[in-house]
Scaffold this motif. Structure first.
Motif, PDB file in Angstrom:
ATOM      1  N   ALA A   1      -3.730   3.838  -1.202  1.00  0.00           N
ATOM      2  CA  ALA A   1      -4.869   3.408  -0.350  1.00  0.00           C
ATOM      3  C   ALA A   1      -5.821   4.234  -0.490  1.00  0.00           C
ATOM      4  O   ALA A   1      -5.633   5.473  -0.829  1.00  0.00           O
ATOM      5  CB  ALA A   1      -4.339   3.855   1.048  1.00  0.00           C
ATOM      6  N   PRO A   2      -7.085   3.769  -0.361  1.00  0.00           N
ATOM      7  CA  PRO A   2      -8.263   4.712  -0.905  1.00  0.00           C
ATOM      8  C   PRO A   2      -8.344   5.985   0.024  1.00  0.00           C
ATOM      9  O   PRO A   2      -8.709   6.886  -0.519  1.00  0.00           O
ATOM     10  CB  PRO A   2      -9.420   3.592  -0.457  1.00  0.00           C
ATOM     11  CG  PRO A   2      -8.781   2.153  -0.470  1.00  0.00           C
ATOM     12  CD  PRO A   2      -7.478   2.417  -0.037  1.00  0.00           C
ATOM     13  N   GLU A   3      -7.987   5.791   1.196  1.00  0.00           N
ATOM     14  CA  GLU A   3      -8.020   7.224   2.024  1.00  0.00           C
ATOM     15  C   GLU A   3      -6.997   8.051   1.386  1.00  0.00           C
ATOM     16  O   GLU A   3      -7.137   9.192   1.349  1.00  0.00           O
ATOM     17  CB  GLU A   3      -7.643   6.877   3.433  1.00  0.00           C
ATOM     18  CG  GLU A   3      -6.368   6.409   3.793  1.00  0.00           C
ATOM     19  CD  GLU A   3      -6.343   4.655   4.014  1.00  0.00           C
ATOM     20  OE1 GLU A   3      -5.641   4.233   4.605  1.00  0.00           O
ATOM     21  OE2 GLU A   3      -7.339   4.123   2.904  1.00  0.00           O
ATOM     22  N   THR A   4      -5.915   7.737   0.925  1.00  0.00           N
ATOM     23  CA  THR A   4      -4.752   8.594   0.210  1.00  0.00           C
ATOM     24  C   THR A   4      -5.212   9.213  -1.031  1.00  0.00           C
ATOM     25  O   THR A   4      -5.288  10.427  -1.183  1.00  0.00           O
ATOM     26  CB  THR A   4      -3.580   7.855   0.182  1.00  0.00           C
ATOM     27  OG1 THR A   4      -3.030   7.354   1.361  1.00  0.00           O
ATOM     28  CG2 THR A   4      -2.582   8.689  -0.463  1.00  0.00           C
ATOM     29  N   MET A   5      -5.989   8.161  -1.688  1.00  0.00           N
ATOM     30  CA  MET A   5      -6.346   8.719  -2.953  1.00  0.00           C
ATOM     31  C   MET A   5      -7.505   9.838  -2.734  1.00  0.00           C
ATOM     32  O   MET A   5      -7.563  10.685  -3.577  1.00  0.00           O
ATOM     33  CB  MET A   5      -7.060   7.586  -3.898  1.00  0.00           C
ATOM     34  CG  MET A   5      -7.937   8.048  -5.209  1.00  0.00           C
ATOM     35  SD  MET A   5      -6.701   8.853  -6.128  1.00  0.00           S
ATOM     36  CE  MET A   5      -5.545   7.608  -6.870  1.00  0.00           C
ATOM     37  N   ALA A   6      -8.234   9.639  -1.776  1.00  0.00           N
ATOM     38  CA  ALA A   6      -9.405  10.569  -1.285  1.00  0.00           C
ATOM     39  C   ALA A   6      -8.865  12.014  -1.335  1.00  0.00           C
ATOM     40  O   ALA A   6      -9.259  13.091  -1.628  1.00  0.00           O
ATOM     41  CB  ALA A   6     -10.150  10.119  -0.156  1.00  0.00           C
TER      42      ALA A   6
ATOM     43  N   GLU B   1      -7.326   9.106 -11.834  1.00  0.00           N
ATOM     44  CA  GLU B   1      -8.153   8.440 -10.640  1.00  0.00           C
ATOM     45  C   GLU B   1      -8.263  10.006  -9.824  1.00  0.00           C
ATOM     46  O   GLU B   1      -9.450  10.127  -9.314  1.00  0.00           O
ATOM     47  CB  GLU B   1      -7.962   7.592  -9.950  1.00  0.00           C
ATOM     48  CG  GLU B   1      -8.911   6.985  -9.025  1.00  0.00           C
ATOM     49  CD  GLU B   1      -8.551   5.832  -8.247  1.00  0.00           C
ATOM     50  OE1 GLU B   1      -9.309   5.601  -7.361  1.00  0.00           O
ATOM     51  OE2 GLU B   1      -7.356   5.138  -8.553  1.00  0.00           O
TER      52      GLU B   1
ATOM     53  N   GLN C   1      -7.528  13.691  -4.551  1.00  0.00           N
ATOM     54  CA  GLN C   1      -8.838  14.016  -5.167  1.00  0.00           C
ATOM     55  C   GLN C   1      -9.299  15.689  -4.152  1.00  0.00           C
ATOM     56  O   GLN C   1      -9.331  16.422  -5.018  1.00  0.00           O
ATOM     57  CB  GLN C   1      -9.993  13.119  -5.177  1.00  0.00           C
ATOM     58  CG  GLN C   1      -9.531  11.815  -5.935  1.00  0.00           C
ATOM     59  CD  GLN C   1     -10.739  10.770  -5.555  1.00  0.00           C
ATOM     60  OE1 GLN C   1     -11.289  10.822  -4.670  1.00  0.00           O
ATOM     61  NE2 GLN C   1     -10.674   9.938  -6.491  1.00  0.00           N
TER      62      GLN C   1
ATOM     63  N   VAL D   1      -3.061   6.758 -11.853  1.00  0.00           N
ATOM     64  CA  VAL D   1      -3.253   7.428 -10.534  1.00  0.00           C
ATOM     65  C   VAL D   1      -3.351   8.861 -10.681  1.00  0.00           C
ATOM     66  O   VAL D   1      -4.325   9.289 -10.064  1.00  0.00           O
ATOM     67  CB  VAL D   1      -2.006   7.241  -9.735  1.00  0.00           C
ATOM     68  CG1 VAL D   1      -1.826   8.007  -8.608  1.00  0.00           C
ATOM     69  CG2 VAL D   1      -1.715   5.705  -9.343  1.00  0.00           C
TER      70      VAL D   1
ATOM     71  N   LEU E   1       0.912  -1.140   0.032  1.00  0.00           N
ATOM     72  CA  LEU E   1       0.127   0.056   0.000  1.00  0.00           C
ATOM     73  C   LEU E   1       0.827   1.460   0.086  1.00  0.00           C
ATOM     74  O   LEU E   1       1.754   1.480   0.937  1.00  0.00           O
ATOM     75  CB  LEU E   1      -0.867  -0.075   1.278  1.00  0.00           C
ATOM     76  CG  LEU E   1      -2.207  -0.506   1.127  1.00  0.00           C
ATOM     77  CD1 LEU E   1      -2.777  -0.602   2.523  1.00  0.00           C
ATOM     78  CD2 LEU E   1      -3.071  -0.076  -0.044  1.00  0.00           C
TER      79      LEU E   1
ATOM     80  N   ARG F   1       0.448   4.559   1.318  1.00  0.00           N
ATOM     81  CA  ARG F   1      -0.403   5.315   2.283  1.00  0.00           C
ATOM     82  C   ARG F   1       0.218   6.522   2.806  1.00  0.00           C
ATOM     83  O   ARG F   1       1.248   6.603   3.238  1.00  0.00           O
ATOM     84  CB  ARG F   1      -0.761   4.417   3.244  1.00  0.00           C
ATOM     85  CG  ARG F   1      -2.097   5.117   4.164  1.00  0.00           C
ATOM     86  CD  ARG F   1      -2.462   3.964   5.139  1.00  0.00           C
ATOM     87  NE  ARG F   1      -1.730   3.109   6.038  1.00  0.00           N
ATOM     88  CZ  ARG F   1      -0.971   3.527   7.361  1.00  0.00           C
ATOM     89  NH1 ARG F   1      -1.717   4.635   7.790  1.00  0.00           N
ATOM     90  NH2 ARG F   1      -0.298   2.876   7.716  1.00  0.00           N
TER      91      ARG F   1
ATOM     92  N   THR G   1      -0.686  -0.564  -4.701  1.00  0.00           N
ATOM     93  CA  THR G   1      -1.725   0.254  -4.911  1.00  0.00           C
ATOM     94  C   THR G   1      -1.717   1.448  -3.961  1.00  0.00           C
ATOM     95  O   THR G   1      -1.244   1.284  -2.906  1.00  0.00           O
ATOM     96  CB  THR G   1      -3.069  -0.698  -4.909  1.00  0.00           C
ATOM     97  OG1 THR G   1      -3.380  -0.862  -3.837  1.00  0.00           O
ATOM     98  CG2 THR G   1      -3.114  -1.816  -6.054  1.00  0.00           C
TER      99      THR G   1
END
Length: 409
Positions: A153-158, A199, A161, A196, A120, A122, A151
């Protein structure tokens, strides 16, 4: 004074990867103590020193505070009271926030070793959003570590964004965007860099010419992947396979099909003339990011000429010579190699075509050698002078290329 190995050296050792740079953080020390031991100061904004023997970097433990927008909008504080944990807390990703003491003990307050195991990327803390360069760095690390299964981490992608929505990314300076992009193009799987960024919503801001390619269809009989954006991703990864670590070839791969975003909707999925249409958006991207001259020049040649290279075995000998001359390939053969690598990446960067042969490259390399072997001496001996020698040499080069083509027919 306590010294710790930090960052990439610790991370890459734990991953079993080669270690390139050894960076250290020094806790409980003042600048004058390091100076007294022969360390050489190099930091402008905060205390960084070079070891007197190894030349490796040693930075005093420090904290940072956001004071404005962008990469330079920070105030740094370094003194003997700053702890190792405080220093690690200002870093971007948990896998980069692991320290190793001189006895080998790991200091890992943010579970970076766990994220290495989980594959991850992150963020360390919510302060991640304060530095827009971190968004680019995450995308670059994705390009490096995607082959290992990493990949974001979803919270990092958030958070990434959020940085785009709040406009923090708008404060990135062109030089830093190019610096991170150049590194990403030299990584093992540069397509992950695009995915990345896309997204996160950053590709449309930083590379609108590339973002516009997604969703643009191509003829399925030639491009089974159909989507032009997906094709560019495949070409990038093929370029990394053909010319590992070469960011010039990578940049050519990234920009070779920009013209397809300009094809009128009623003409799709055909893209007649896209190779010429792509030159203008390429020049705009180059100017905006201040791309180096050689990257820009070769990318423009690939953009304009890649279809001619694909049909090189069908071209007239005079057209082949013109192509070689436009590359200055007779004087700079290494340039031809980079150009052909990018064109081969385009041809093989298609679904189901990754292992295709590309005889066009070998032919053009041999054509270059045949043309370069023509000397002015015989024509001068015949009494020719000035432009007449040049015309005679051009004719002889065309004849040499034509003979080569006949010999391999």
């Amino acid at each position: 004074m306590r010294i710790y190995l930090v960052g990439g050296a610790v991370r890459d050792t734990l991953l079993g990867r080669p270690v390139v740079d050894h960076d250290h953080v020094v806790v409980g020390a003042r600048p004058d103590e390091l100076l007294a031991e022969g360390y050489r100061p190099v930091g402008k904004d905060f205390p960084v020193f070079l070891h007197p023997q190894s030349g490796e970097e040693y930075a005093l433990a420090r904290t940072e505070r956001k004071t404005g927008h962008g990469y330079h909008g920070f105030a740094f504080h370094a003194d003997p009271t700053v702890t190792l944990e405080q220093d690690l807390a200002r870093r971007d990703l948990t896998i980069n926030a692991i320290a190793q003491a001189q006895d080998g003990t790991l200091v890992d307050p943010f579970d970076g070793t766990g994220d290495l195991a989980r594959r991850l990327l992150r963020h360390v803390s919510p302060a991640f959003v304060e530095d827009p360069v971190r968004l680019l760095r995450v995308a670059r690390f994705a390009a490096r570590f995607a082959p290992l299964g990493f990949t974001v981490a979803p919270e990092t992608m958030a958070l990434m964004q959020l940085m785009v929505r709040q406009g923090e990314i708008d404060h990135l300076v062109p030089e830093r965007v190019w610096q991170e992009t150049r590194k990403a193009l030299a990584e093992a799987q540069p397509s992950a860099f695009l995915r990345v960024l896309r997204e996160a919503g950053a590709l449309a801001v930083l590379f609108p010419e590339v973002d516009a390619l997604y969703g643009v269809p191509q003829r399925a009989e030639f491009h089974p992947e159909v989507d032009t954006g997906v094709h560019v991703e495949m070409v990038l990864d093929m370029a990394a396979r053909i010319a590992p670590g070469n960011d010039v070839v990578g940049f050519c791969a990234l920009t070779h099909d920009l013209g397809k975003a300009l094809t009128p909707a009623d003409a799709l999925p055909r893209h007649v003339g896209h190779e010429h249409a792509g030159v203008k958006p390429l020049q705009g991207l180059v100017a905006r990011l201040k791309v180096p001259t050689e990257h820009a020049a070769l990318a423009e040649l690939v953009c304009r000429e890649h279809l001619n290279v694909h049909r090189a075995l069908e071209l007239k000998a005079s057209t082949v010579l013109r192509l070689l001359s436009s590359l200055d390939a007779l004087r700079r053969p290494e340039r031809l190699g980079l150009f052909l690598a990018a064109c081969e990446a385009d041809k093989r960067g298609r679904l189901g075509h990754g292992d295709d042969d590309y005889p066009q490259a070998a032919y053009l390399l041999r054509a270059r050698d045949a043309a370069a072997a023509v000397s002015s001496a015989p024509f001068a001996a015949q009494g020719l002078q000035g432009p007449a020698i040049g015309e005679a040499m051009a004719a002889a080069r065309v004849a040499a290329i034509a003979h080569l083509r006949q010999s391999i027919a």
